[in-house]
Each structure stands twice: as C-alpha cells, then as structure tokens.
Write an enzyme that holds these catalytic residues in place. Structure first.
Site, PDB file in Angstrom:
ATOM      1  N   LYS A  10       0.831  -1.199   0.000  1.00  0.00           N
ATOM      2  CA  LYS A  10       0.000   0.000   0.000  1.00  0.00           C
ATOM      3  C   LYS A  10       0.876   1.265   0.000  1.00  0.00           C
ATOM      4  O   LYS A  10       2.086   1.184   0.250  1.00  0.00           O
ATOM      5  CB  LYS A  10      -0.923  -0.040   1.223  1.00  0.00           C
ATOM      6  CG  LYS A  10      -1.902  -1.240   1.238  1.00  0.00           C
ATOM      7  CD  LYS A  10      -2.811  -1.160   2.459  1.00  0.00           C
ATOM      8  CE  LYS A  10      -3.806  -2.310   2.538  1.00  0.00           C
ATOM      9  NZ  LYS A  10      -4.713  -2.189   3.723  1.00  0.00           N
ATOM     10  N   PHE A  58     -15.337   4.394   7.909  1.00  0.00           N
ATOM     11  CA  PHE A  58     -13.981   4.746   7.464  1.00  0.00           C
ATOM     12  C   PHE A  58     -13.778   4.551   5.961  1.00  0.00           C
ATOM     13  O   PHE A  58     -12.664   4.710   5.457  1.00  0.00           O
ATOM     14  CB  PHE A  58     -12.928   3.937   8.248  1.00  0.00           C
ATOM     15  CG  PHE A  58     -13.112   2.433   8.173  1.00  0.00           C
ATOM     16  CD1 PHE A  58     -12.636   1.706   7.094  1.00  0.00           C
ATOM     17  CD2 PHE A  58     -13.777   1.762   9.193  1.00  0.00           C
ATOM     18  CE1 PHE A  58     -12.811   0.334   7.021  1.00  0.00           C
ATOM     19  CE2 PHE A  58     -13.952   0.374   9.129  1.00  0.00           C
ATOM     20  CZ  PHE A  58     -13.467  -0.333   8.033  1.00  0.00           C
ATOM     21  N   ARG A  91      -1.144 -14.337   4.743  1.00  0.00           N
ATOM     22  CA  ARG A  91      -1.905 -13.625   5.772  1.00  0.00           C
ATOM     23  C   ARG A  91      -1.251 -13.766   7.141  1.00  0.00           C
ATOM     24  O   ARG A  91      -1.278 -12.847   7.950  1.00  0.00           O
ATOM     25  CB  ARG A  91      -3.381 -14.070   5.799  1.00  0.00           C
ATOM     26  CG  ARG A  91      -4.179 -13.403   4.674  1.00  0.00           C
ATOM     27  CD  ARG A  91      -5.674 -13.536   4.833  1.00  0.00           C
ATOM     28  NE  ARG A  91      -6.271 -12.691   5.852  1.00  0.00           N
ATOM     29  CZ  ARG A  91      -6.833 -11.499   5.632  1.00  0.00           C
ATOM     30  NH1 ARG A  91      -6.833 -10.954   4.427  1.00  0.00           N
ATOM     31  NH2 ARG A  91      -7.379 -10.834   6.619  1.00  0.00           N
ATOM     32  N   THR A  97      -5.484  -7.435  10.872  1.00  0.00           N
ATOM     33  CA  THR A  97      -5.886  -6.198  10.184  1.00  0.00           C
ATOM     34  C   THR A  97      -5.523  -4.958  11.001  1.00  0.00           C
ATOM     35  O   THR A  97      -4.979  -3.993  10.467  1.00  0.00           O
ATOM     36  CB  THR A  97      -7.420  -6.227   9.947  1.00  0.00           C
ATOM     37  OG1 THR A  97      -7.754  -7.428   9.253  1.00  0.00           O
ATOM     38  CG2 THR A  97      -7.871  -5.020   9.157  1.00  0.00           C
ATOM     39  N   ARG A 108       2.492  -6.218   9.498  1.00  0.00           N
ATOM     40  CA  ARG A 108       1.630  -5.128   9.972  1.00  0.00           C
ATOM     41  C   ARG A 108       1.980  -4.722  11.404  1.00  0.00           C
ATOM     42  O   ARG A 108       1.916  -3.544  11.756  1.00  0.00           O
ATOM     43  CB  ARG A 108       0.168  -5.554   9.871  1.00  0.00           C
ATOM     44  CG  ARG A 108      -0.326  -5.609   8.421  1.00  0.00           C
ATOM     45  CD  ARG A 108      -1.655  -6.316   8.331  1.00  0.00           C
ATOM     46  NE  ARG A 108      -2.341  -6.065   7.072  1.00  0.00           N
ATOM     47  CZ  ARG A 108      -3.527  -6.571   6.767  1.00  0.00           C
ATOM     48  NH1 ARG A 108      -4.158  -7.348   7.624  1.00  0.00           N
ATOM     49  NH2 ARG A 108      -4.091  -6.303   5.606  1.00  0.00           N
ATOM     50  N   ASN A 122      -1.867  -0.307   7.310  1.00  0.00           N
ATOM     51  CA  ASN A 122      -1.214  -1.582   7.619  1.00  0.00           C
ATOM     52  C   ASN A 122      -0.329  -2.119   6.498  1.00  0.00           C
ATOM     53  O   ASN A 122      -0.095  -3.313   6.393  1.00  0.00           O
ATOM     54  CB  ASN A 122      -2.251  -2.600   8.094  1.00  0.00           C
ATOM     55  CG  ASN A 122      -3.419  -2.708   7.135  1.00  0.00           C
ATOM     56  OD1 ASN A 122      -3.319  -2.256   6.000  1.00  0.00           O
ATOM     57  ND2 ASN A 122      -4.501  -3.313   7.583  1.00  0.00           N
ATOM     58  N   HIS A 125      -1.771  -5.481   1.644  1.00  0.00           N
ATOM     59  CA  HIS A 125      -3.048  -6.173   1.478  1.00  0.00           C
ATOM     60  C   HIS A 125      -2.774  -7.613   1.076  1.00  0.00           C
ATOM     61  O   HIS A 125      -1.904  -7.867   0.244  1.00  0.00           O
ATOM     62  CB  HIS A 125      -3.883  -5.501   0.384  1.00  0.00           C
ATOM     63  CG  HIS A 125      -5.067  -6.326  -0.036  1.00  0.00           C
ATOM     64  ND1 HIS A 125      -6.252  -6.316   0.664  1.00  0.00           N
ATOM     65  CD2 HIS A 125      -5.228  -7.231  -1.039  1.00  0.00           C
ATOM     66  CE1 HIS A 125      -7.096  -7.171   0.084  1.00  0.00           C
ATOM     67  NE2 HIS A 125      -6.495  -7.738  -0.945  1.00  0.00           N
TER      68      HIS A 125
HETATM   69  P1  IDP Z   1      -7.799  -7.174   5.685  1.00  0.00           P
HETATM   70  O1  IDP Z   1      -7.011  -6.117   4.919  1.00  0.00           O
HETATM   71  O2  IDP Z   1      -7.028  -7.695   6.865  1.00  0.00           O
HETATM   72  O3  IDP Z   1      -8.352  -8.265   4.805  1.00  0.00           O
HETATM   73  P2  IDP Z   1     -10.457  -5.931   5.685  1.00  0.00           P
HETATM   74  O4  IDP Z   1     -11.509  -6.132   6.715  1.00  0.00           O
HETATM   75  O5  IDP Z   1     -10.666  -6.531   4.335  1.00  0.00           O
HETATM   76  O6  IDP Z   1      -9.060  -6.430   6.341  1.00  0.00           O
HETATM   77  O7  IDP Z   1     -10.258  -4.362   5.554  1.00  0.00           O
HETATM   78  C1  IDP Z   1      -9.557  -3.793   4.473  1.00  0.00           C
HETATM   79  C2  IDP Z   1      -8.707  -2.628   4.989  1.00  0.00           C
HETATM   80  O8  IDP Z   1      -9.551  -1.628   5.555  1.00  0.00           O
HETATM   81  C3  IDP Z   1      -7.755  -3.009   6.126  1.00  0.00           C
HETATM   82  O9  IDP Z   1      -6.550  -3.592   5.669  1.00  0.00           O
HETATM   83  C4  IDP Z   1      -7.528  -1.666   6.798  1.00  0.00           C
HETATM   84  O10 IDP Z   1      -6.593  -0.865   6.066  1.00  0.00           O
HETATM   85  C5  IDP Z   1      -8.909  -1.027   6.690  1.00  0.00           C
HETATM   86  N1  IDP Z   1      -9.751  -1.331   7.864  1.00  0.00           N
HETATM   87  C6  IDP Z   1     -10.428  -2.476   8.119  1.00  0.00           C
HETATM   88  N2  IDP Z   1     -11.118  -2.417   9.269  1.00  0.00           N
HETATM   89  C7  IDP Z   1     -10.879  -1.176   9.755  1.00  0.00           C
HETATM   90  C8  IDP Z   1     -11.361  -0.487  10.949  1.00  0.00           C
HETATM   91  O11 IDP Z   1     -12.110  -1.029  11.777  1.00  0.00           O
HETATM   92  N3  IDP Z   1     -10.881   0.778  11.123  1.00  0.00           N
HETATM   93  C9  IDP Z   1     -10.051   1.389  10.244  1.00  0.00           C
HETATM   94  N4  IDP Z   1      -9.602   0.793   9.125  1.00  0.00           N
HETATM   95  C10 IDP Z   1     -10.008  -0.475   8.878  1.00  0.00           C
HETATM   96 MG    MG Z   2      -9.745  -8.110   3.249  1.00  0.00          MG
END
Ligand code: IDP
Ligand code: MG
Length: 167
Positions: A10, A58, A91, A97, A108, A122, A125
């Site tokens: 990212k 967000f 992962r 996350t 992360r 983080n 992806h």
């Molecule tokens: P992942 O990237 O671990 O698969 P996802 O739930 O798909 O997690 O969320 C995508 C991205 O959205 C995350 O990597 C993070 O950057 C952001 N994100 C997810 N949940 C939150 C939250 O609760 N607060 C702020 N940002 C979030």
């Molecule tokens: Mg995801």
C-alpha cells in the site's frame, strides 16, 4: 493445492521504503511471484476492491488511503503469489488487520499504525480467501500479465480499440 493471492504494498509501505523488507519477509513462504506491477489506483478500482466495506464509517478515508492521497504517493505495488496454501501463509506473515493487535513480528505489527483519523495503515493487502483472491486478481490483472494460467480465459477480437504503443 496451489492457490493464488493478490498482494498489494500500500502507499504507506512505498512511502516508508518498505518494499524490500516486505518482499524479503514474503520470500520466507517459498511461494512463486507470478505477476508484479506498479499501479496508479483509480477511484473506481479502489471502490471495487473495497466494496465489502462500503457501508463502514472509514470507507471514504480508506479509498483516499489506497489511492495514495494520504501519503502523497499515488501508487501501489501489486503482485500475485502462487503456491501451496498461499493465502494462509501470506496472511500469517502480514498479521492482523488492526496493526495494534497484529503480532509485533508480523509485517503489519512491525510497520503498521493507526492514524489520528482512525484508518488502519497496515502497509500490505493480502486476499482473505480463494473467492476473494479470484475476484481481486481479475480486478487488478489481465490474463496476459500473469505467467501461469490461474483461471479460465477466452480470446476475443476487439475492433477499433485504441491502444498506446511505443513511438
Ligand atoms: P484485511 O485487509 O485484513 O483483509 P479488511 O476487513 O478486508 O481487512 O479491511 C480492508 C482494509 O480496511 C484493512 O486492511 C484496513 O486498512 C482497513 N480497515 C479495516 N477495518 C478497519 C477499521 O475497523 N478501522 C479502520 N480501518 C479499517
Ligand atoms: Mg480483506
């Protein structure tokens, strides 16, 4: 069974010069990189990629984040890793996350942070499951950009389509 996962470094990962560190960590998986490129992320690509989060408070910040607007780095590095258990392996290395909850030694956990506006920055992806991986890979890559055949393809003749070639 071999599977594929989309990996994105990212904009915060690029801005912090973490590409080398992240690729070194991912090489521990012994998976094969079968596609890689730098992408300028359009609004529509960002929205489609994160469509499962479109009702989250967000979401708007997240779109700005992945488009690089928060870091003044309007690009991401997109790769496909391929091999046995690719999604789980990547992962695990990426970590949770929420970077504050991620293992401190995970990518992360080591490099992520939560911004004052509340976005989880983080740095990486990783697709969450094989269905998401297929959806995301087809969104980010064309078949000819990948050196193995991941999913069925078809050939079409495109008439009158304009493409850019070297002058
Ligand atoms: P992942 O990237 O671990 O698969 P996802 O739930 O798909 O997690 O969320 C995508 C991205 O959205 C995350 O990597 C993070 O950057 C952001 N994100 C997810 N949940 C939150 C939250 O609760 N607060 C702020 N940002 C979030
Ligand atoms: Mg995801």
């Amino acid at each position: 069974m071999n599977e594929a996962t989309l990996i994105l470094i990212k904009p915060d990962g690029l801005k912090k010069s973490l590409t080398g560190n992240i690729l070194t960590r991912l090489s521990e998986t012994k998976l094969e990189i079968v596609a890689a490129k730098i992408v300028r992320v359009s609004r529509s690509l960002a929205e489609e990629h994160y469509k499962h989060l479109k009702d989250k408070p967000f979401f708007e910040e997240l779109i700005k984040y992945i488009q690089g607007e928060l870091h003044n780095r309007r690009k991401v590095m997109a790769l496909i890793y391929w091999g046995e258990g690719a999604i789980k392996k990547c992962r695990e290395l990426a970590g949770a996350t929420n970077p504050e909850e991620a293992e401190p030694t995970s990518i992360r956990g080591a490099y992520g942070r939560i911004t004052t506006s509340g976005v989880y920055e983080n740095v990486i992806h990783v697709s969450s499951d094989p269905q998401e991986a297929e959806r995301e890979i087809k969104l980010w890559f064309q078949p000819d950009e990948i050196i193995v055949n991941l999913y069925p393809t078809k050939e079409i003749v495109e008439k009158e389509s304009k493409i850019r070639v070297w002058a």
